[in-house]
Every structure is written in structure tokens, then in C-alpha cells.
Motif scaffolding. Structure first.
Motif, mmCIF file in Angstrom:
data_model
loop_
_atom_site.group_PDB
_atom_site.id
_atom_site.type_symbol
_atom_site.label_atom_id
_atom_site.label_comp_id
_atom_site.label_asym_id
_atom_site.label_seq_id
_atom_site.Cartn_x
_atom_site.Cartn_y
_atom_site.Cartn_z
ATOM 1 N N GLY A 1 -7.837 -3.417 -4.146
ATOM 2 C CA GLY A 1 -7.751 -4.699 -3.437
ATOM 3 C C GLY A 1 -6.307 -5.152 -3.289
ATOM 4 O O GLY A 1 -5.555 -5.212 -4.269
ATOM 5 N N ILE A 2 -5.924 -5.446 -2.051
ATOM 6 C CA ILE A 2 -4.533 -5.814 -1.747
ATOM 7 C C ILE A 2 -4.499 -7.257 -1.223
ATOM 8 O O ILE A 2 -5.339 -7.638 -0.416
ATOM 9 N N GLY A 3 -3.498 -8.026 -1.654
ATOM 10 C CA GLY A 3 -3.358 -9.399 -1.154
ATOM 11 C C GLY A 3 -3.706 -10.420 -2.220
ATOM 12 O O GLY A 3 -4.151 -10.064 -3.311
ATOM 13 N N SER A 4 -3.510 -11.698 -1.898
ATOM 14 C CA SER A 4 -3.770 -12.755 -2.889
ATOM 15 C C SER A 4 -5.105 -13.427 -2.601
ATOM 16 O O SER A 4 -5.520 -13.532 -1.447
ATOM 17 N N VAL B 1 0.852 -1.202 0.000
ATOM 18 C CA VAL B 1 0.000 0.000 0.000
ATOM 19 C C VAL B 1 0.884 1.247 0.000
ATOM 20 O O VAL B 1 0.659 2.190 -0.767
ATOM 21 N N LYS B 2 1.911 1.252 0.853
ATOM 22 C CA LYS B 2 2.817 2.415 0.923
ATOM 23 C C LYS B 2 3.476 2.665 -0.429
ATOM 24 O O LYS B 2 3.624 3.809 -0.866
ATOM 25 N N ILE C 1 -9.683 3.576 -1.150
ATOM 26 C CA ILE C 1 -9.582 2.635 -0.031
ATOM 27 C C ILE C 1 -8.640 1.495 -0.398
ATOM 28 O O ILE C 1 -8.849 0.809 -1.404
ATOM 29 N N PHE C 2 -7.594 1.313 0.404
ATOM 30 C CA PHE C 2 -6.674 0.189 0.217
ATOM 31 C C PHE C 2 -7.013 -0.864 1.269
ATOM 32 O O PHE C 2 -6.855 -0.614 2.467
ATOM 33 N N SER C 3 -7.469 -2.036 0.835
ATOM 34 C CA SER C 3 -7.851 -3.068 1.805
ATOM 35 C C SER C 3 -7.838 -4.443 1.155
ATOM 36 O O SER C 3 -7.918 -4.564 -0.070
ATOM 37 N N ASP C 4 -7.766 -5.503 1.998
ATOM 38 C CA ASP C 4 -7.884 -6.866 1.466
ATOM 39 C C ASP C 4 -9.345 -7.338 1.503
ATOM 40 O O ASP C 4 -9.658 -8.447 1.086
ATOM 41 N N ILE D 1 -10.236 -1.884 -8.320
ATOM 42 C CA ILE D 1 -9.137 -2.408 -9.130
ATOM 43 C C ILE D 1 -8.259 -3.286 -8.236
ATOM 44 O O ILE D 1 -8.299 -3.177 -7.010
ATOM 45 N N ILE D 2 -7.485 -4.163 -8.858
ATOM 46 C CA ILE D 2 -6.589 -5.035 -8.096
ATOM 47 C C ILE D 2 -5.255 -4.316 -7.905
ATOM 48 O O ILE D 2 -4.631 -3.881 -8.879
ATOM 49 N N GLY D 3 -4.830 -4.202 -6.653
ATOM 50 C CA GLY D 3 -3.566 -3.518 -6.365
ATOM 51 C C GLY D 3 -2.419 -4.503 -6.312
ATOM 52 O O GLY D 3 -1.874 -4.778 -5.245
ATOM 53 N N ASP D 4 -2.058 -5.060 -7.465
ATOM 54 C CA ASP D 4 -0.966 -6.042 -7.445
ATOM 55 C C ASP D 4 0.398 -5.347 -7.382
ATOM 56 O O ASP D 4 0.481 -4.127 -7.330
#
Length: 248
Positions: free
Chosen positions: A155-158, A44-45, A125-128, A206-209
Motif C-alpha cells: 500500500g502506497i500513500g497516506s 514505488v520505484k 502489487i504496488f497501489s494506493d 504491507i504498508i509501503g512507507d
């Protein structure tokens, strides 16, 4: 003699600060899962720091949340403050248990009620998506009355899930978080919850890969939101026409 009759109309847009950006960051325990770079929170950072150079004329605020939420950085045009404050986000800074996204949205709602302005308000919003309580559309419809707000959920994480390491003070992994049956918990990115939240907040997900393209996508989305809102806010101004009358 010089006369300045006014006639004709021209459409202009009022150019103050472009947008109010509320950046909401999940700092709950699951953000320690190491499917980011290395953790979700580190990722996220990274995304925030990639986004900062693209922002201009925007007011930014930073709101971390876990079981509760707080305004860590109040709305400011100072992007170096956003850089500094986002870098110091950590899991456990508020509380580590719980993931109460409603509380974060309430904090923004209160801020908007206090300083009613004409600027676009965009919530990133950054979250899983592992919310302790899935925000119902009924709860969300009570927020942001009369304030045009758009949201972008990253969206963060797998989706396969990742264990949450527990470390000693030296940073060595001593264990992984377990459930009541003593099985290791796999924390997953829950796209259905993230999508539901995006829909309820009139926005997109969106996916935050792990890619520098994520900041590009966020910025493209911000520009799109602003264009839509500016079209709705065009102001008709009178245009000055200069006429010189030559008097012999």
C-alpha cells in the motif's frame, strides 16, 4: 569391477529459477500525489530498486496499469532490465485515468496460461487502493485456475489523503485535481480495498512507507511464500551409492 546399485531415498528440491515475480505498478493519476518521495510513483520505484539486489534466480516481469494494463517487461532473469524499465515508469504511459487492477491480473493470467510452468508465481502489487472498480471475489476466483499464485500487496500513500498536483511543462504546479463540485480531491490510501484484494488473492498486505525496511519486508514475505510452496513440491530422488567390489 565397479557396480552402482541404487538404494535409499533422499529428498531434494529442483533448483531452477526460484520464482516468477510479476511486479504490478499502479500508474494512474493518483500516483502523482506527493506523499511519497516526492510522488507515490517515485516511492514505488525506490522500493523496487531496493528489492532488486535481494533477488536471485528469479524471473521478473513488470506490469504497469491504469485504465488498462500492459506487459512492459516480459518475464526475464535479467535484473538490470527490471532496474532500467522500472525507472522509466510514468503516470500517463498507458493512460492516466482509471485504476483497473482486474486488467493487470488478467494480463498475468494470460501469461501463466501460455507458459505453464512449475515455478511459484508471486504477484507484487504496488497501489494506493483507489481502484475504479473494487475487484469482487467472484471476478478474482475466475483467474489463475490450476496455477498456484500468491500475492503481496504494498500500500502506497497516506491514509489522510493528499491532493493531486497538475503541473505545466516546466513542472510548476498550476492547479490541483478537483471534483465536479470544484473542490480539491484528496487521494487516500484505501487499506480496506488493499486488504480485500490481498485476501482474495491468497496473500498479505504491507504498508509501503518511506523506509528501506519495506524491501526487507517484501523479501521476507517472498521467502516465506517460496518455503511453503517448496515443501509442497519436494521430489523424491534415488540416491546413488557407490560400491567398489574388490576382485582378487
Amino acid at each position: 569391477a565397479l557396480m552402482r546399485p541404487q538404494f535409499g531415498q533422499k529428498y531434494t528440491t529442483i533448483d531452477q529459477y526460484g520464482r516468477q515475480l510479476f511486479i504490478v505498478v499502479d500508474t494512474s493519476l493518483s500516483m502523482l500525489a506527493e506523499d511519497g518521495s516526492p510522488t507515490r510513483l517515485d516511492l514505488v520505484k525506490y522500493h523496487i530498486q531496493q528489492l532488486i539486489p535481494k533477488l536471485d534466480n528469479d524471473l521478473v516481469s513488470l506490469i504497469p496499469y491504469a485504465s488498462t494494463a500492459t506487459t512492459y517487461l516480459p518475464l526475464t532473469p535479467d535484473l538490470s532490465a527490471l532496474d532500467l524499465f522500472s525507472d522509466t515508469l510514468s503516470v500517463g504511459m498507458i493512460s492516466s485515468s482509471g485504476s483497473n487492477i482486474i486488467d493487470a491480473l488478467n494480463v498475468i493470467d494470460q501469461t501463466l496460461k501460455k507458459n505453464r510452468t512449475a515455478e511459484d508465481s508471486i504477484i507484487i502489487i504496488f497501489s494506493d487502493g483507489e481502484f475504479s472498480q473494487n475487484p469482487s471475489s467472484a471476478t478474482l476466483s475466475g483467474l489463475f485456475k490450476g496455477q498456484p499464485v500468491t500475492a503481496l500487496i504494498v500500500g502506497i500513500g497516506s491514509v489522510d489523503g493528499e491532493p493531486i498536483p497538475q503541473r505545466d511543462p516546466n513542472g510548476t504546479i498550476i492547479n490541483y485535481k478537483k471534483n465536479n463540485s470544484n473542490q480539491i480531491v484528496l487521494s487516500k490510501r484505501l487499506d480496506n480495498q488493499l486488504n480485500d484484494l490481498a485476501k482474495a488473492l491468497n496473500g498479505t498486505m504491507i504498508i509501503g512507507d518511506q523506509s528501506p525496511l519495506v524491501a526487507e519486508k517484501i523479501y521476507a514475505q517472498l521467502s516465506q511464500f517460496s518455503t511453503q510452496q517448496l515443501e509442497a513440491q519436494q521430489v523424491i530422488t534415488k540416491v546413488d551409492r557407490y560400491h567398489w567390489l574388490l576382485i582378487f
